[in-house]
Write a protein that holds these residues in place. Structure first.
Motif, short mmCIF file in Angstrom:
data_model
loop_
_atom_site.label_atom_id
_atom_site.label_comp_id
_atom_site.label_asym_id
_atom_site.label_seq_id
_atom_site.Cartn_x
_atom_site.Cartn_y
_atom_site.Cartn_z
N GLU A 61 -8.31 4.04 5.98
CA GLU A 61 -8.63 3.65 7.28
C GLU A 61 -7.35 3.91 8.32
OE1 GLU A 61 -11.83 0.28 7.95
OE2 GLU A 61 -9.87 -0.24 7.86
N THR A 86 1.00 -1.04 0.12
CA THR A 86 0.07 0.28 -0.08
C THR A 86 0.89 1.51 0.00
OG1 THR A 86 -1.77 -1.10 1.13
CG2 THR A 86 -1.68 1.26 1.34
N ALA A 115 -12.61 4.64 9.93
CA ALA A 115 -12.63 5.22 8.54
C ALA A 115 -12.36 6.60 8.51
CB ALA A 115 -14.22 5.23 8.24
N GLY A 150 -7.94 1.25 12.07
CA GLY A 150 -9.38 0.73 12.12
C GLY A 150 -10.27 1.45 11.90
N GLN A 154 -4.44 2.87 5.42
CA GLN A 154 -4.58 1.68 4.71
C GLN A 154 -5.90 1.47 4.22
OE1 GLN A 154 -2.15 -0.79 4.73
NE2 GLN A 154 -0.74 0.81 5.76
N GLN A 196 -14.72 2.01 -1.39
CA GLN A 196 -13.32 1.47 -0.66
C GLN A 196 -13.38 2.47 0.54
OE1 GLN A 196 -11.28 2.24 -4.30
NE2 GLN A 196 -10.25 0.09 -4.02
N ARG A 220 -9.15 -0.31 3.14
CA ARG A 220 -10.09 -1.53 3.13
C ARG A 220 -10.86 -1.74 2.01
NH1 ARG A 220 -14.95 -1.87 5.90
NH2 ARG A 220 -14.64 0.09 6.91
N GLU A 221 -10.81 -2.66 1.36
CA GLU A 221 -11.64 -2.80 -0.07
C GLU A 221 -12.65 -3.74 0.65
OE1 GLU A 221 -8.03 -2.71 -3.20
OE2 GLU A 221 -7.93 -4.38 -1.85
N ARG A 222 -13.98 -3.22 0.70
CA ARG A 222 -14.93 -4.25 1.30
C ARG A 222 -16.11 -4.48 0.41
NH1 ARG A 222 -17.76 0.50 5.01
NH2 ARG A 222 -18.41 1.99 3.13
N TRP A 258 -14.23 -3.33 -6.73
CA TRP A 258 -14.68 -2.81 -5.23
C TRP A 258 -15.66 -1.69 -5.45
CZ3 TRP A 258 -9.98 -4.68 -6.01
CH2 TRP A 258 -9.70 -6.24 -5.24
#
Length: 395
Positions: A284, A244, A289, A287, A262, A281, A264-266, A278
Motif C-alpha cells: 500500500e 519493511t 492498495a 493506505g 508498506q 498480502q 499489509r498482511e491481511r 498470509w
C-alpha cells in the motif's frame, strides 16, 4: 536501519572467516520462474538454520561451526505444486569454496557452482550432480548472465568482503531482472525451464533465532518493467515496529528503495504445522492498495517455513507478475517435536537417513513406488555400494 536486516554494499561477498563463527550462517539463493509460474529454487549454504540439530545445538550452548554443516538444496515446481526436491548435506571435506576477487566458486561433492562478477555483469552457473536415496544421480544445469545489481550510487564490487563488523542479518541482491535457462533430469524424467532469474545471498555471525525476529515475510515479483523485492521482519519485541524494506530493480540492475510502500498482511492463517502465514498480502501507499499478492499456491509448507508461488497484480501500472514468497518463524526452527519430520527430507551421504527419505526426495512422480522399493531385501546394501562423491584430489 534496525539490526533485523541490513542491505549491504552492492555485489559484496562474505568472507570465508564467517564459516568459523559458531552458530552463524551463510547461504546463496537462486530462483528461476517462467511466465506460467513454473520454475526452480537452489540454495547452497553453510550453517543453514533448517538442518536438523543445528539451531538446537546453539540453544544448548554448544553452537556448531557453519563450515561443519554444508548443504545443497534444489526444488522445482509445476502447476503450483512441488515437482522435485532434494536437500543434501555434505561432509566438510567434500566441499570447497574459492572466494576470489571477482566472485565465488564452490564444489559440493560432484556439483560445481559459480557466481562471478565480469565488469558490470554477473555470471551464474550451476552444474549439479546430486545423489538420490536409491543411489541414482539427479543432474541440473542452469546458466544466467545479466547486469549486476547496484544501488546507492555504488558500482557492484565482488571483491568487497565484509566480516567485521558484519551486520546481524546481512543481505545482498546480486542478479535480478535477467533471463536464465535450466534443465533438470532425475529418474528418467527431464524438465526444462526458461524465465526470469533472481540471485542473492544472506549471512550472519549469530544464530538466526537469536536475532530478535518473530516472523519474516519475503517475496520477489518479476514484473515486465522491473523486479520488486519486499522484506518485512516483525520483531519479538512487540513494542517495536516491523522493519519493511521494498526494493525496486530496473532492467539496468539499478536498485532503489521504495520507502512509501508498506506491506499489509491481511487475514493471517495457520498451516497444519501451526505456522502463521498470509494467503493474501497488499503493498500500500498511504493506505491505498498498489500491488496485490496471492500466495495461496503453497509449494513447501512446514512447521517453521512456507514457500509459495506468488501471483501479483500492480493496480497502478496494470501489470501482472509471477514470483516466489516466503514466511519463516526462526523460533520454531529445529524444535525437538519437529526434528523427525525434517530428517525425512534431508539426504546425508555418510550418516543414517530416515526410512521415509525416498518419499520426499526426488521427483514427485514415482515417489511412492521408490519408497516401497527401498523396503525390499538387499536394496539398502546395493545403495551402499554406490560411489561416494569425489574429493578435489580425485578430480
Amino acid at each position: 536501519m534496525s539490526n533485523l536486516l541490513h542491505l549491504s554494499p552492492a555485489g559484496s561477498g562474505v568472507h570465508p572467516d564467517l564459516l568459523k563463527s559458531a552458530g552463524g550462517f551463510a547461504w546463496w539463493y537462486l530462483d528461476l520462474i517462467d511466465e506460467q509460474g513454473d520454475g526452480l529454487v537452489c540454495i547452497w549454504s553453510f550453517g543453514l538454520p533448517f538442518l536438523p540439530g543445528y539451531a538446537s545445538a546453539s540453544r544448548r550452548g554448544q553452537p556448531q561451526l557453519p563450515e561443519h554443516r554444508p548443504s545443497l538444496n534444489l526444488a522445482s515446481f509445476k502447476g503450483g505444486k512441488l515437482d522435485f526436491y532434494v536437500l543434501q548435506e555434505f561432509e566438510p571435506e567434500e566441499v570447497f569454496w574459492d572466494a576470489a576477487a571477482e566472485g565465488d566458486r564452490w564444489t559440493f561433492g560432484q556439483s560445481t557452482l559459480e557466481s562471478i562478477q565480469d565488469g558490470e555483469e554477473r555470471r551464474v552457473k550451476l552444474d549439479l550432480h546430486l545423489r538420490m536415496p536409491d543411489g541414482q544421480i539427479a543432474t541440473a544445469l542452469m546458466e544466467a548472465r545479466g547486469l549486476a545489481v547496484h544501488h546507492s550510487g555504488q558500482k557492484p564490487d565482488a571483491a568487497h568482503r565484509i566480516i567485521d563488523p558484519l551486520p546481524d542479518h546481512d543481505w545482498v541482491p546480486l542478479l535480478c531482472n535477467a533471463r536464465a535457462s535450466a534443465t533438470l533430469h532425475a529418474h528418467g524424467q527431464t524438465s526444462t525451464f526458461e524465465g526470469r532469474v533472481y540471485h542473492d545471498r544472506n549471512g550472519g555471525q549469530r544464530p538466526m533465532h537469536e536475532l530478535g525476529i518473530d516472523v519474516w515475510t519475503w517475496g520477489r515479483l518479476a514484473f515486465p518493467s522491473r523486479e520488486l523485492i519486499y522484506y518485512v521482519l516483525h520483531p519479538t519485541d512487540a513494542s517495536r515496529p516491523a522493519q519493511t524494506l521494498v526494493l525496486e530493480i530496473d532492467a539496468g540492475g539499478q536498485a532503489r528503495l521504495v520507502p512509501d510502500l508498506q506491506l499489509r498482511e491481511r487475514r493471517p492463517a495457520k498451516n497444519l504445522g501451526g505456522l502463521r502465514w498470509w494467503p493474501e498480502q497488499v503493498l500500500e501507499r498511504e493506505g491505498q492498495a498498489v500491488i496485490t499478492i496471492d500466495n495461496r499456491q503453497r509449494l513447501d509448507s512446514g512447521p517453521f517455513y512456507i514457500r509459495s508461488a506468488a501471483d501479483a497484480r500492480d493496480l497502478e501500472r496494470d501489470e501482472s507478475a509471477r514470483g516466489i514468497s516466503e514466511v519463516c518463524d526462526p523460533a520454531r526452527i529445529d524444535l525437538d517435536i519437529h526434528r523427525p519430520l525434517v530428517r525425512m527430507r534431508v539426504m546425508q551421504n555418510t550418516r543414517p537417513n530416515s526410512m521415509w527419505l525416498p518419499l520426499f526426495t526426488g521427483p514427485r512422480q514415482g515417489r511412492v513406488s521408490r519408497l516401497v522399493t527401498s523396503f525390499l531385501p538387499g536394496v539398502n546394501a546395493a545403495q551402499q555400494e554406490q560411489p561416494a562423491p569425489r574429493t578435489r584430489e580425485q578430480r
